[in-house]
Design a protein around this motif. Structure first.
Motif, PDB file in Angstrom:
ATOM      1  N   CYS A  79       0.876  -1.176   0.000  1.00 32.41           N
ATOM      2  CA  CYS A  79       0.000   0.000   0.000  1.00 32.41           C
ATOM      3  C   CYS A  79       0.907   1.217   0.000  1.00 32.41           C
ATOM      4  CB  CYS A  79      -0.899  -0.019   1.228  1.00 32.41           C
ATOM      5  SG  CYS A  79      -2.028   1.380   1.350  1.00 32.41           S
ATOM      6  N   TRP A  95      -6.157  -3.276   6.409  1.00 27.18           N
ATOM      7  CA  TRP A  95      -6.462  -3.981   5.168  1.00 27.18           C
ATOM      8  C   TRP A  95      -7.842  -4.620   5.302  1.00 27.18           C
ATOM      9  CZ3 TRP A  95      -3.612  -4.098   0.706  1.00 27.18           C
ATOM     10  CH2 TRP A  95      -2.294  -3.637   0.769  1.00 27.18           C
ATOM     11  N   ARG A 141     -10.870  -6.855   2.711  1.00 26.77           N
ATOM     12  CA  ARG A 141     -11.022  -7.595   1.461  1.00 26.77           C
ATOM     13  C   ARG A 141     -12.498  -7.811   1.160  1.00 26.77           C
ATOM     14  NH1 ARG A 141      -8.949 -13.756   2.973  1.00 26.77           N
ATOM     15  NH2 ARG A 141     -10.724 -14.328   4.330  1.00 26.77           N
ATOM     16  N   ARG A 172     -17.508  -6.390   2.223  1.00 27.29           N
ATOM     17  CA  ARG A 172     -16.113  -6.118   2.545  1.00 27.29           C
ATOM     18  C   ARG A 172     -15.867  -6.442   4.012  1.00 27.29           C
ATOM     19  NH1 ARG A 172     -13.607  -0.622   0.201  1.00 27.29           N
ATOM     20  NH2 ARG A 172     -14.865  -1.448  -1.513  1.00 27.29           N
ATOM     21  N   TYR A 179      -8.141  -4.214  -0.148  1.00 26.32           N
ATOM     22  CA  TYR A 179      -8.071  -2.758  -0.040  1.00 26.32           C
ATOM     23  C   TYR A 179      -7.238  -2.355   1.172  1.00 26.32           C
ATOM     24  CZ  TYR A 179     -12.217  -2.927  -3.068  1.00 26.32           C
ATOM     25  OH  TYR A 179     -13.094  -3.152  -4.097  1.00 26.32           O
ATOM     26  N   TRP A 234      -9.088   5.442   1.450  1.00 26.13           N
ATOM     27  CA  TRP A 234      -9.071   4.103   0.873  1.00 26.13           C
ATOM     28  C   TRP A 234      -8.288   4.072  -0.419  1.00 26.13           C
ATOM     29  CZ3 TRP A 234     -11.371  -0.280   2.931  1.00 26.13           C
ATOM     30  CH2 TRP A 234     -12.154  -0.077   4.072  1.00 26.13           C
ATOM     31  N   GLN A 293      -7.590   1.830  -4.108  1.00 28.73           N
ATOM     32  CA  GLN A 293      -8.522   1.352  -5.121  1.00 28.73           C
ATOM     33  C   GLN A 293      -8.675  -0.166  -5.126  1.00 28.73           C
ATOM     34  OE1 GLN A 293      -5.437   1.606  -5.626  1.00 28.73           O
ATOM     35  NE2 GLN A 293      -4.792   0.202  -7.205  1.00 28.73           N
ATOM     36  N   GLY A 294      -7.843  -0.891  -4.419  1.00 33.53           N
ATOM     37  CA  GLY A 294      -7.973  -2.333  -4.343  1.00 33.53           C
ATOM     38  C   GLY A 294      -7.089  -3.060  -5.339  1.00 33.53           C
TER      39      GLY A 294
END
Length: 125
Positions: free
Chosen positions: A21, A35, A37, A44, A94, A115, A117-118
């Motif tokens: 990240c 983090w 997911r 999420r 993320y 955040w 963008q993943g």
């Protein structure tokens, strides 16, 4: 702070993978980060969090210690090291930062203001 997650990819079950990240802005070192997911068709979910100094960590119990969160404030970087990956770990991952609660309470999506963008992680069986 702006965040960008990277390092995802297609791996096989049992493999390891490290996500990164990248944060922009000098304030990163003052923010707790985490983090999350999101698997297809699911909400999420929280994976792990680390406090701004990097000396306190919280993990999702469901991961059974397979993932390790870390950070390097000097380089404005956060990491998620994933071991013994399983097909159930397939998700978009993320990174998030700037929790508006005390570190021990940071585990919901709405707790974090920033955040990335993943990045997609796909684990084949």
């Amino acid at each position: 702070v702006q965040l960008q997650a990277s390092g995802g990819g297609l791996v096989q079950a049992g493999d390891s993978l490290r996500l990164s990240c990248t944060a922009s802005g000098r304030a990163f070192s003052s923010y707790d980060m985490g983090w999350f997911r999101q698997a297809p068709g699911k909400e999420r979910e929280f994976v792990a969090a680390i406090n701004y100094k990097g000396d306190r960590i919280r993990n999702s119990a469901s991961l059974k210690g397979r993932f390790t969160i870390s950070r390097n404030n000097a380089n404005n970087m956060g990491y998620l090291q994933m071991f013994t990956l399983e097909p159930e770990d397939t998700a978009v991952y993320y990174c998030a930062a700037n929790c508006n609660l005390a570190f021990t309470s940071c585990r919901e999506i709405g707790d974090f203001r920033s955040w990335g963008q993943g990045t997609q992680v796909t684990v084949s069986s």
